[in-house]
Each structure stands twice: as structure tokens, then as C-alpha cells.
Design an enzyme around this catalytic site. Structure first.
Site, PDB file in Angstrom:
ATOM      1  N   GLU A  20       0.854  -1.189   0.000  1.00 14.79           N
ATOM      2  CA  GLU A  20       0.000   0.000   0.000  1.00 14.79           C
ATOM      3  C   GLU A  20       0.893   1.244   0.000  1.00 14.79           C
ATOM      4  O   GLU A  20       0.513   2.300  -0.495  1.00 14.79           O
ATOM      5  CB  GLU A  20      -0.934  -0.011   1.227  1.00 14.79           C
ATOM      6  CG  GLU A  20      -2.105   0.938   1.095  1.00 14.79           C
ATOM      7  CD  GLU A  20      -3.232   0.656   2.100  1.00 14.79           C
ATOM      8  OE1 GLU A  20      -4.224   0.005   1.733  1.00 14.79           O
ATOM      9  OE2 GLU A  20      -3.112   1.103   3.251  1.00 14.79           O
ATOM     10  N   HIS A  59       7.687 -26.986   1.990  1.00 18.86           N
ATOM     11  CA  HIS A  59       6.941 -28.077   1.363  1.00 18.86           C
ATOM     12  C   HIS A  59       5.857 -27.557   0.433  1.00 18.86           C
ATOM     13  O   HIS A  59       4.941 -28.295   0.063  1.00 18.86           O
ATOM     14  CB  HIS A  59       6.331 -28.977   2.443  1.00 18.86           C
ATOM     15  CG  HIS A  59       7.396 -29.665   3.250  1.00 18.86           C
ATOM     16  ND1 HIS A  59       7.938 -30.865   2.875  1.00 18.86           N
ATOM     17  CD2 HIS A  59       8.048 -29.280   4.371  1.00 18.86           C
ATOM     18  CE1 HIS A  59       8.874 -31.215   3.756  1.00 18.86           C
ATOM     19  NE2 HIS A  59       8.959 -30.262   4.670  1.00 18.86           N
TER      20      HIS A  59
HETATM   21  O1  F6P Z   1      -8.895   2.542   9.878  1.00 14.35           O
HETATM   22  P1  F6P Z   1      -9.857   2.809   8.777  1.00 14.35           P
HETATM   23  O2  F6P Z   1     -10.113   4.279   8.564  1.00 14.35           O
HETATM   24  O3  F6P Z   1     -11.141   2.056   8.992  1.00 14.35           O
HETATM   25  O4  F6P Z   1      -9.203   2.305   7.426  1.00 14.35           O
HETATM   26  C1  F6P Z   1      -8.867   0.970   7.241  1.00 14.35           C
HETATM   27  C2  F6P Z   1      -7.919   0.783   6.096  1.00 14.35           C
HETATM   28  O5  F6P Z   1      -8.477   1.265   4.891  1.00 14.35           O
HETATM   29  C3  F6P Z   1      -7.462   1.862   4.091  1.00 14.35           C
HETATM   30  O6  F6P Z   1      -7.647   3.238   4.085  1.00 14.35           O
HETATM   31  C4  F6P Z   1      -7.513   1.422   2.682  1.00 14.35           C
HETATM   32  O7  F6P Z   1      -7.521   0.049   2.531  1.00 14.35           O
HETATM   33  C5  F6P Z   1      -6.164   1.475   4.799  1.00 14.35           C
HETATM   34  O8  F6P Z   1      -5.125   2.337   4.515  1.00 14.35           O
HETATM   35  C6  F6P Z   1      -6.594   1.497   6.204  1.00 14.35           C
HETATM   36  O9  F6P Z   1      -5.671   0.872   7.035  1.00 14.35           O
END
Ligand code: F6P
Length: 564
Positions: A373, A404
Site C-alpha cells: 500500500e 513443502h
Molecule cells: O482505519 P480505517 O479508517 O477504517 O481504514 C482501514 C484501512 O483502509 C485503508 O484506508 C484502505 O484500505 C487502509 O489504509 C486502512 O488501514
């Protein structure tokens, strides 16, 4: 906002020198057997200590000179400046105009007042929040905090996703031997209703505490699961006769069984969670860099505040090392630069992380979010296109399971897969199989694998074993498959903190060379938006269905035709 454009790494002198160096290594032939034979000090020259961890880089496709050139690259792309800017709280996450201060989450009490950013006493706020978390954790651990019917809490269920899940679940699994208060944790992340159903199936609502973790408190998966959990709790408490279903008792049940972690505390209150039982953090903590913030509350409850402090101290030890050690000797930065060496010069696409410790079984999954990310980007922080390949696909499984499964491809496949091997000298579960120490048997595999990958087995060695000539080629191992070995004494809260900080800073280092903002994640937005738009088309809105592209429409039609 005005920012300095990234230095184009590919235009630096160091990049050109690395290209020449790469070519000359190719020309003379990359040969770890010969390199080790010709230099009895190779391992010594390429070994490092940082925090409590020992690093052996000698089985990589490098000569000591390679590291000097990589350090030079780090200097030319102004890595030192970027590190300093991060630690000082400059807005290096420029697409979101935010400071990047996860390093402040682990600064000790005595550093209060030493870091004021955008008018905030950052360390003071961090330490104040930790105090509240620790006080709450102590209450739950001691049994002073009970559920609505007066029973002590025995299970905490963390509801979150991405950074609000992967860090806590990985760390909880890693530190299970330290969960000493009779409280276990579970983690619900997926919006697939199966996840919550299976994680709550055998739970007693009277002894369960939910922690709703969401930085934004808007995430669809988390809020949906939180509402589902609230209904589950109230329905089951009522069925068990623990509450009568009145509004007052329901509100009290939610107060006793739900707490929250978020940067958006106003939204927490709207959900019905008592703000006194909500722990904040700040927009300068990215989700994937947040396990050591209030996001780790499930950990503070299960392992306790003292151990949590040790966890933070581990991060801090590597932070200080990373900030203060010159790049040439800085193994944390060098590991990031080494990854650039493999991605941009050898054309490697993926990177295996292979923990020889069952407790670290979620570590590769955690690293996937941290690294992918962060550095899966095609534009640089000034909006211009990247000038080289970026990002690595991180993956892995604990040894020896991986041996394995997929090691065949690492040993004999056509792809170059640099791999980090992580192990600890001691285990909390010593065992003997007859006279054999099982942990030593396990570690023998750890040592054997990097040896086999580095040095391989020649055709003559295969023949010498009496192998039929027709199958000699199939049994040859080319060797020269790069690995880094990371060893520690014990997997403890401290050494886990060190490991996490190591990879956080590897990520920053790579991102700086590639010129990308490692702290934003715009790439996850489009899918979220489309899911919202598609939701009505799935259930019954034919107009919304007609508006879809032909493939999506046809898939939804299949779904509609087959749903029960
Ligand atoms: O903590 P939040 O705001 O619920 O976001 C959860 C996750 O969603 C994202 O924004 C995108 O997947 C992540 O960067 C983040 O950790």
C-alpha cells in the site's frame, strides 16, 4: 502545497555507477561460492547489528562495494534529508498534506515537549493517550471492568480492517506467550458475514468486549461489522436474560461491551460508544503504521501495559538507529536499498519474507499492506510519472511449511526471488523428540535453506551421488539465490517492535529512491466508490444494473439468477 520534487534516482551518478557495477558483476559471473572462497572476511564485512537483531547480508548478490554504491545512491536521492524531515514532522505525506510521525508513537515519557508539530505537543499527547489506554487495560485485566451482568471479560474482539486489523492481529499472534491475564483476542475484518459469524459463534456475550478500530470511522466493512456485532450482543444478552431489552439496559450494555479507537471521536459517540471509552490517535499516523498507537489496544489488554511499553521501546531502538547511523553502516537503510538493487537492476518482482517462527505466521500478511500500500505507485510525490519500476510483491509463509509448498520455485525456478529469513535462537516451547531438541531441528532447516539457495549443487556433485545421467539436470541447484538472514535471541514484545520498525523504514527508504509518497493510498478509493454504486444494482435496481458495463452487468445477472 509547495514541495521539493523528488530526485530522479535514475539520473544520479550512483545509479550510473550501479549499472556499471551490475554489468561488471554479470560479466565476471555472479558466483557466491567463489566470492565466499576468495574472501574469508565476507560474512564479517557484510554482517550488522541493530537493536537486538543480527543481520547477515553475505548471501546476497553483492560485493562490499555494492553497499557503498547503494549508500551513495541513498545520499544522492537525499534519503538522509527525508528521514530527518519525517522525524521532525514535516508534511512529507504531501498528497494528503500531513506529517508522518509514527516514530513519535514510541518516543518515551522523558521526550514530552521535545516535538511540537503544527502546534501540537506530539509526544505529550501520545503519552497521555497511552496512560488512558493502560488504565483501561489494567481495569479489564484485573476484572475491575466487567460486562453488563458483572462477569469479567475473557475475550476481546477487535473489529477493523487494513491497518486497523493486520498489525494488531499479527502482533497478538506473535506475542501469544505473553498473554497472561486469561484474556484472548479475536479479529474480525472481512465484511463477509462469515467472518463475524465464525468469530462470535462460541462466544459468551457477557464476557466479550468489542473494540471498534477505525481511523476514519467511516470504513464500510468496519461499521457494518460493528453494527452487526451490536445486534449480536444485544440479542444474545437478552436471550440469556442478562438484559431486559429496555433502551436503558441496551445503552448500558453497549457502554460496557464496546470501546472504540479512532481519529474521529465525534463519529464514535454517534455510534453509541461512550467517549470516555474511546481512544484517539492522529491523522499523522497512517493506518498501516499504527499498530503501536491506540490501534494496539487489544494488545495492551492481552499482554498488559508493561509488555506494551517494551514493544514500543523496541520500535524506538530501531528508530534511533535508523536516524543516527550513517547510511554506509545503516543496515536498515541498506536493506531498503538492497531491495532497490534487486527490483531495478536484477528485475526482481517479488520478495519473500520467511519467518522461522510459527508465532510470526501473520507477519508476511502484515508486511503486504505495509509495503504494497505504501510503494505500489506509478506517480511520484510531485505528480510526475515514476522513472523506474516501483514496489515489490511481498509474500511468505512460516518455515518449514513454505519449504513443502513454494520453495521449489525459489530454488530451481526461473525467477529471482530475494528472501528474508527470520529466526530466533530460543523458543518458549522447548521440546524433545527422543534425544533431539525440536527447536534445533527447526533451526537446522533455517540454516540449511539459505545455504542451499546460496551455494546450490553442481552437476558434478549430483553425479558423485550416483545419479543417473538422464536426471542430473533436474537435480542441479544453480545457487546464487539471494537471502538475508535476520536472527534474534527471543521473539519478545521488544524484538517484535524492532522487526516492525525495520520494515517500516525499509519501506520509506525504497519509497524515497522511487520518489513516491509512501504514506498515501489513493489506489484503494476507486473500488470502494464503485462498490457503493453497484450495491443497488445487485439487489433490485434495474436502472442501476443497466448502467453497468457489459461484463459487470452479465456477472450481476448471473448472481441474481442464482441467489436463493
Ligand atoms: O482505519 P480505517 O479508517 O477504517 O481504514 C482501514 C484501512 O483502509 C485503508 O484506508 C484502505 O484500505 C487502509 O489504509 C486502512 O488501514
Amino acid at each position: 502545497m509547495a514541495i521539493n520534487p523528488p530526485v530522479d534516482a535514475t539520473q544520479t551518478k550512483a545509479w550510473a555507477a550501479l549499472q556499471d557495477h551490475f554489468q561488471s558483476l554479470q560479466d565476471e559471473g555472479i558466483d557466491l561460492r567463489a566470492w565466499f572462497a576468495n574472501d574469508p572476511q565476507r560474512t564479517e564485512k557484510l554482517s550488522f547489528e541493530a537493536g537486538d537483531l543480527h543481520f547477515d547480508l553475505s548471501k546476497n548478490l553483492i560485493q562490499p562495494e555494492t553497499l557503498s554504491l547503494l549508500a551513495q545512491l541513498g545520499r544522492e536521492v537525499k534519503l538522509d534529508e527525508r528521514i530527518e524531515s519525517m522525524f521532525k514532522g514535516e508534511h512529507i505525506n504531501n498528497t494528503e498534506d500531513r506529517a508522518v510521525l509514527h516514530t513519535a508513537l514510541r518516543m518515551p515519557e522523558e521526550d514530552r515537549g521535545s516535538l511540537v508539530v503544527d502546534g501540537q505537543d506530539v509526544v505529550g499527547d501520545v503519552r497521555d493517550t497511552l496512560k488512558r489506554i493502560y488504565a483501561f487495560a489494567d481495569q479489564v485485566r484485573s476484572g475491575e471492568w466487567t460486562g453488563v451482568s458483572g462477569k469479567r471479560i475473557t475475550t476481546v474482539v477487535n473489529i477493523g480492517i487494513g491497518g486497523s486489523d493486520l498489525g494488531p492481529v499479527m502482533a497478538y499472534e506473535a506475542l501469544k506467550p505473553y498473554a497472561d491475564a486469561g484474556i484472548s483476542a479475536r479479529y474480525v475484518s472481512n465484511i463477509d458475514p462469515n467472518d463475524l459469524a465464525e468469530k462470535t459463534r462460541d462466544l459468551d456475550p457477557e464476557t466479550t468486549l468489542f473494540i471498534i478500530v477505525s481511523k476514519t470511522f467511516t470504513t464500510l466493512e468496519t461499521l457494518t461489522n460493528a453494527r452487526q456485532a451490536r445486534s449480536w450482543l444485544l440479542d444474545h444478552l437478552k436471550a440469556q436474560g442478562a438484559v431486559d431489552g429496555s433502551d436503558a439496559q441496551s445503552a448500558e450494555a453497549i457502554r460496557k461491551h464496546f470501546i472504540a479507537v479512532s481519529t474521529a471521536l465525534d463519529k464514535v459517540e454517534d455510534f453509541g460508544i461512550d467517549p470516555t471509552n474511546a481512544f484517539g490517535f492522529w491523522n499523522w499516523v497512517g493506518g498501516r503504521y499504527s499498530v503501536d498507537s491506540a490501534v494496539g489496544t487489544s494488545l495492551a489488554i492481552t499482554i498488559g501495559p508493561e509488555r506494551f511499553e517494551e514493544f514500543l521501546a523496541g520500535f524506538n531502538a530501531i528508530d534511533r538507529y535508523f536516524r543516527d547511523t550513517p547510511l554506509e553502516e545503516n543496515v536498515v537503510a541498506l536493506m531498503g536499498l538492497l531491495n532497490v538493487w534487486y527490483v531495478n537492476f536484477f528485475g526482481a518482482h517479488s520478495h519473500a519474507v520467511l519467518p522461522y517462527d510459527q508465532y510470526l505466521h501473520r507477519f508476511p500478511a502484515y508486511l503486504q499492506q505495509l509495503t504494497m500500500e505504501s510503494n505500489g505507485k506509478s506517480v511520484r510525490w510531485d505528480g510526475t510519472p515514476v522513472t523506474s519500476m516501483t514496489g515489490e510483491i511481498f509474500w511468505g509463509e512460516p518455515g518449514t511449511n513454505g519449504q513443502h509448498a513454494f520453495y521449489q520455485l525459489i530454488h530451481q525456478g526461473t525467477r529471482l526471488i530475494p528472501a528474508d529469513f527470520i529466526a530466533f535462537a530460543n523458543t518458549p516451547n522447548p521440546a524433545k523428540d527422543e534425544d533431539q531438541d525440536v527447536h534445533e531441528l527447526f533451526l537446522a532447516n533455517y540454516f540449511a535453506q539459505t545455504k542451499a539457495l546460496a551455494f546450490g549443487k553442481t552437476a558434478d556433485e549430483v553425479r558423485a551421488e550416483g545419479t543417473d545421467e538422464s536426471i542430473v539436470p533436474a537435480r542441479v541447484f544453480t545457487g546464487n539465490r539471494p537471502t538475508t538472514s535476520i536472527l534474534g535471541d527471543d521473539l519478545t514484545p521488544r524484538s517484535l517492535g524492532e522487526l516492525i520498525a525495520l520494515y517500516e523504514h525499509i519501506t520509506l527508504t525504497e519509497g524515497t529512491v522511487w520518489g513516491v509518497d509512501s504514506f498515501d493510498q489513493w489506489g484503494v478509493e476507486l473500488g470502494k466508490k464503485l462498490a457503493k454504486e453497484i450495491t443497488p444494482a445487485i439487489s433490485q435496481d434495474d436502472q442501476a444494473l443497466a448502467a453497468q458495463d457489459q461484463s459487470t452487468r452479465s456477472l450481476i445477472e448471473f448472481y441474481r439468477a442464482h441467489r436463493h
